[in-house]
Design a protein around this motif. Sequence first.
Motif, PDB file in Angstrom:
ATOM      1  N   ARG A 336       0.835  -1.204   0.000  1.00  0.00           N
ATOM      2  CA  ARG A 336       0.000   0.000   0.000  1.00  0.00           C
ATOM      3  C   ARG A 336       0.868   1.251   0.000  1.00  0.00           C
ATOM      4  O   ARG A 336       0.549   2.250  -0.647  1.00  0.00           O
ATOM      5  CB  ARG A 336      -0.941   0.007   1.202  1.00  0.00           C
ATOM      6  N   ARG A 341      -0.724   4.918  -0.937  1.00  0.00           N
ATOM      7  CA  ARG A 341      -1.957   4.954  -0.155  1.00  0.00           C
ATOM      8  C   ARG A 341      -1.611   5.044   1.328  1.00  0.00           C
ATOM      9  O   ARG A 341      -1.191   4.067   1.941  1.00  0.00           O
ATOM     10  CB  ARG A 341      -2.804   3.718  -0.433  1.00  0.00           C
ATOM     11  N   GLU A 408     -11.458   3.708  -0.256  1.00  0.00           N
ATOM     12  CA  GLU A 408     -10.104   4.250  -0.287  1.00  0.00           C
ATOM     13  C   GLU A 408     -10.096   5.728   0.091  1.00  0.00           C
ATOM     14  O   GLU A 408      -9.156   6.209   0.726  1.00  0.00           O
ATOM     15  CB  GLU A 408      -9.474   4.043  -1.668  1.00  0.00           C
ATOM     16  N   ARG A 409     -11.148   6.452  -0.274  1.00  0.00           N
ATOM     17  CA  ARG A 409     -11.237   7.864   0.106  1.00  0.00           C
ATOM     18  C   ARG A 409     -11.446   8.010   1.608  1.00  0.00           C
ATOM     19  O   ARG A 409     -10.945   8.957   2.228  1.00  0.00           O
ATOM     20  CB  ARG A 409     -12.366   8.552  -0.660  1.00  0.00           C
ATOM     21  N   GLY A 412      -7.971   6.696   3.220  1.00  0.00           N
ATOM     22  CA  GLY A 412      -6.862   7.595   2.953  1.00  0.00           C
ATOM     23  C   GLY A 412      -7.039   8.903   3.717  1.00  0.00           C
ATOM     24  O   GLY A 412      -8.154   9.403   3.862  1.00  0.00           O
TER      25      GLY A 412
END
Length: 436
Positions: A336, A341, A408-409, A412
Amino acid sequence: MIPLLWRERLLEVAGPRQSGRVCRMIGLHLEIEGVDAAIGESIHVQLSQREEVVAEVVAVNDGRLVCMPLGALDGLRYGAPATAMRRPPSFPVGRNLLGRVIDAEGRPLDGKGPIFPDALVSVVNSPPEPMARRLISEQLSLGVRVLDTMVPCGRGQRIGVFAGAGVGKSTLLSMMIRGSAADVKVLSLVGERGREVKEFVENDLGDEGLRDAVVVVATSDQPPLLRIRAALAATRLAEWFRDEGDDVLLIMDSLTRLAMAQREVGLSTGEPPSARGYPPSTTSLMARLLERAGNAAVGSITGIYSVLVDGDDMSDPVADSARSILDGHITLSRHRAQLGRYPAVSVLESISRLESAILTKEQRALALQVRSLLASLEQAQDLIDVGAYRSGSNPMVDRALQILEPLERVFGQGVDEASNEVEAWEALRLAMEVRA
């Protein structure tokens, strides 16, 4: 009024002393004869008319005291005078330490002037009695969305951050310090590179993070006993704030360097090596130290301990021992990190053992649903990568692909991006409602 530290030094000078001499020095330790002192007590060794070094008794061998020095031994000679101080090492505690950077002996490193503590205490202390500990039932926000939802931390819990070198471990720890809802933060940098201490304090931590925090530092070039002392002193300082009724976040970076320092001490004093050269005292030290965190009758210490896994090998002896003692672990993924990320938390490899006690039924169900979808996606990842997966083959994989980008938003997060557990759970709920 004479400051507390000065009063202690005056009492040392005025009190009775027993003198002996240095009779042997091998490797990292020296041996002293003619002095009656207990393990853990301090010994002053005279190097010259104007210079002396403090050593600590770590073992007894054939009537001689085996001592580990807390400083350089340049100029040490056979027969150098040694004086017993009749006390264990002490450390300053108090609210005047907030916002300060100090070394393992409590001396300021930040150039902000002297420290006037509320008390001087021994760095050694006993953990709370098992039946006197309050149960962990409330979540403590760490200010990191992926942790607050998928690896939730309770007030008084102990969690390890397991990572190889260069995957964002220090940055993640700094985000926890700035974003945590704890009253007081205590950070222990054990065996850190001297260059990185100022960078971490000024760039990663910043004035905001340091305001209600204390940083205890022992760099990699210092003797192993001072590196161990930094961990013990930070824990003792956290215990003092806990006894005052505060919720404390104790972050130690890293448990691996503490184990390495204890390995140096143990092997130098004649302990037999075991797995990868670590003597039995290493596991014992880790257990005693980690058990001192947690809830007491009042206040709490939430412990976050980083573990540097050599070559990303999670079967490392220190990592294995830490996992067996801690209440959960956060695993950082190099893959990652290479994809950019951050935080590079591997959700499927991380777990909190107390999530059932601190989360609602709805939150647990939502987190379990996310884990199930991510696990299905991981199993089919090879087929997806080569273009062999066809939509409709597996409903779980299809659903995971729909929500992957929204997840992922959520997971992150920028270094300076603030968050709390309420916002994190709401963002995760909205991500799971996304439809194609």
